[in-house]
Write an enzyme that holds these catalytic residues in place. Structure first.
Site, PDB file in Angstrom:
ATOM      1  N   CYS A   9       0.821  -1.115   0.285  1.00  0.00           N
ATOM      2  CA  CYS A   9       0.035   0.068  -0.086  1.00  0.00           C
ATOM      3  C   CYS A   9       0.850   1.275   0.065  1.00  0.00           C
ATOM      4  O   CYS A   9       2.079   1.048  -0.198  1.00  0.00           O
ATOM      5  CB  CYS A   9      -1.061  -0.056   1.030  1.00  0.00           C
ATOM      6  N   ASN A  12       2.155   1.445   4.473  1.00  0.00           N
ATOM      7  CA  ASN A  12       2.579   0.349   5.175  1.00  0.00           C
ATOM      8  C   ASN A  12       2.353   0.389   6.379  1.00  0.00           C
ATOM      9  O   ASN A  12       2.987  -0.191   7.252  1.00  0.00           O
ATOM     10  CB  ASN A  12       4.290  -0.218   4.812  1.00  0.00           C
ATOM     11  N   CYS A  14      -1.373   0.801   7.317  1.00  0.00           N
ATOM     12  CA  CYS A  14      -2.908   0.452   7.738  1.00  0.00           C
ATOM     13  C   CYS A  14      -3.301  -0.592   6.620  1.00  0.00           C
ATOM     14  O   CYS A  14      -3.395  -1.748   7.366  1.00  0.00           O
ATOM     15  CB  CYS A  14      -3.766   1.674   7.042  1.00  0.00           C
ATOM     16  N   ARG A  15      -3.319  -0.666   5.427  1.00  0.00           N
ATOM     17  CA  ARG A  15      -4.023  -1.937   4.616  1.00  0.00           C
ATOM     18  C   ARG A  15      -2.759  -2.902   4.466  1.00  0.00           C
ATOM     19  O   ARG A  15      -3.316  -4.139   4.600  1.00  0.00           O
ATOM     20  CB  ARG A  15      -4.424  -1.298   3.135  1.00  0.00           C
ATOM     21  N   SER A  16      -1.883  -2.724   4.108  1.00  0.00           N
ATOM     22  CA  SER A  16      -0.784  -3.898   3.788  1.00  0.00           C
ATOM     23  C   SER A  16      -0.423  -4.715   4.908  1.00  0.00           C
ATOM     24  O   SER A  16      -0.449  -5.805   4.936  1.00  0.00           O
ATOM     25  CB  SER A  16       0.243  -3.479   2.912  1.00  0.00           C
ATOM     26  N   ASP A 126      -8.010   3.791   0.738  1.00  0.00           N
ATOM     27  CA  ASP A 126      -7.269   4.090   1.888  1.00  0.00           C
ATOM     28  C   ASP A 126      -7.780   4.694   3.090  1.00  0.00           C
ATOM     29  O   ASP A 126      -8.808   5.623   2.723  1.00  0.00           O
ATOM     30  CB  ASP A 126      -6.273   5.342   1.318  1.00  0.00           C
TER      31      ASP A 126
HETATM   32  P1  4NP Z   1      -1.958   2.726   4.205  1.00  0.00           P
HETATM   33  O1  4NP Z   1      -2.619   4.036   4.608  1.00  0.00           O
HETATM   34  O2  4NP Z   1      -1.307   3.125   2.744  1.00  0.00           O
HETATM   35  O3  4NP Z   1      -3.038   1.863   4.095  1.00  0.00           O
HETATM   36  O4  4NP Z   1      -0.705   2.323   5.131  1.00  0.00           O
HETATM   37  C1  4NP Z   1      -1.800   5.413   4.631  1.00  0.00           C
HETATM   38  C2  4NP Z   1      -0.879   5.561   5.530  1.00  0.00           C
HETATM   39  C3  4NP Z   1      -0.375   6.917   5.755  1.00  0.00           C
HETATM   40  C4  4NP Z   1      -0.797   8.023   4.735  1.00  0.00           C
HETATM   41  C5  4NP Z   1      -1.585   7.609   3.677  1.00  0.00           C
HETATM   42  C6  4NP Z   1      -2.110   6.382   3.672  1.00  0.00           C
HETATM   43  N1  4NP Z   1      -0.126   9.086   4.807  1.00  0.00           N
HETATM   44  O5  4NP Z   1      -0.447  10.148   4.145  1.00  0.00           O
HETATM   45  O6  4NP Z   1       0.758   9.304   5.781  1.00  0.00           O
END
Ligand code: 4NP
Length: 157
Positions: A9, A12, A14-16, A126
């Site tokens: 993602c 790294n 939240c989703r992954s 996201d």
């Molecule tokens: P992820 O979510 O891609 O599922 O880990 C996010 C985590 C952090 C951010 C965006 C999405 N950020 O903008 O810091």
């Protein structure tokens, strides 16, 4: 013969990591932990070295999944060589991976939900800037996608 699966993602955190923890549990339950190796990474390095987002950890823990062993890292050029399946959580991460991946490894890259043919979406949205319901939705999609991915891999054994 082992299969290496990398979930990807943006951050790294939240989703992954959710997919990493859930899919690790699924393959362990299926007795395949020695044949399928699971990892996760981000297309960005923004959260390098940190634990998963506390909202993702809590939503996963409520359903019995452990994410506490995961630390954020960025995708590396070595991943394109060593991983067998590189699974993007959404179209942006798919495009990012495809832009960075050498041509000989492009066939390793899919969207995670490409294997969940009965779902009417191909993306795990996201959840970072939203509320808790976004993290609950992520976990639900990841559980569904994980079962579909496991079924796909078991066809090869
Ligand atoms: P992820 O979510 O891609 O599922 O880990 C996010 C985590 C952090 C951010 C965006 C999405 N950020 O903008 O810091």
């Amino acid at each position: 013969m082992t299969t290496r699966v990398l979930f990807v993602c943006l951050g790294n955190i939240c989703r992954s990591p959710t997919a990493h923890g859930v899919f690790s549990q699924l393959i362990s339950n299926a007795g395949l932990a020695d044949r399928i190796l699971v990892d996760s990474a981000g297309t960005s390095s923004w959260h390098e070295g940190t634990v998963p987002d506390s909202r993702a950890v809590q939503v996963a823990r409520a359903q019995g999944y452990d994410l506490s062993f995961i630390r954020s890292r960025q995708v590396t050029s070595t991943d394109f060589v060593e991983q067998d399946l590189i699974l993007a959580m959404d179209n942006d991460n798919l495009a990012n991976l495809q832009a960075r991946c050498p041509v000989e490894y492009q066939q390793k890259i899919y969207r995670f939900l490409d294997f969940a043919e009965d779902l009417n979406t191909r993306e795990v949205p996201d959840p970072y800037y939203g509320g808790n319901e976004g993290f609950i939705r992520v976990l639900s999609l990841v559980e569904h996608g994980g079962r579909a991915l496991l079924a796909h891999l078991q066809q090869g054994y």
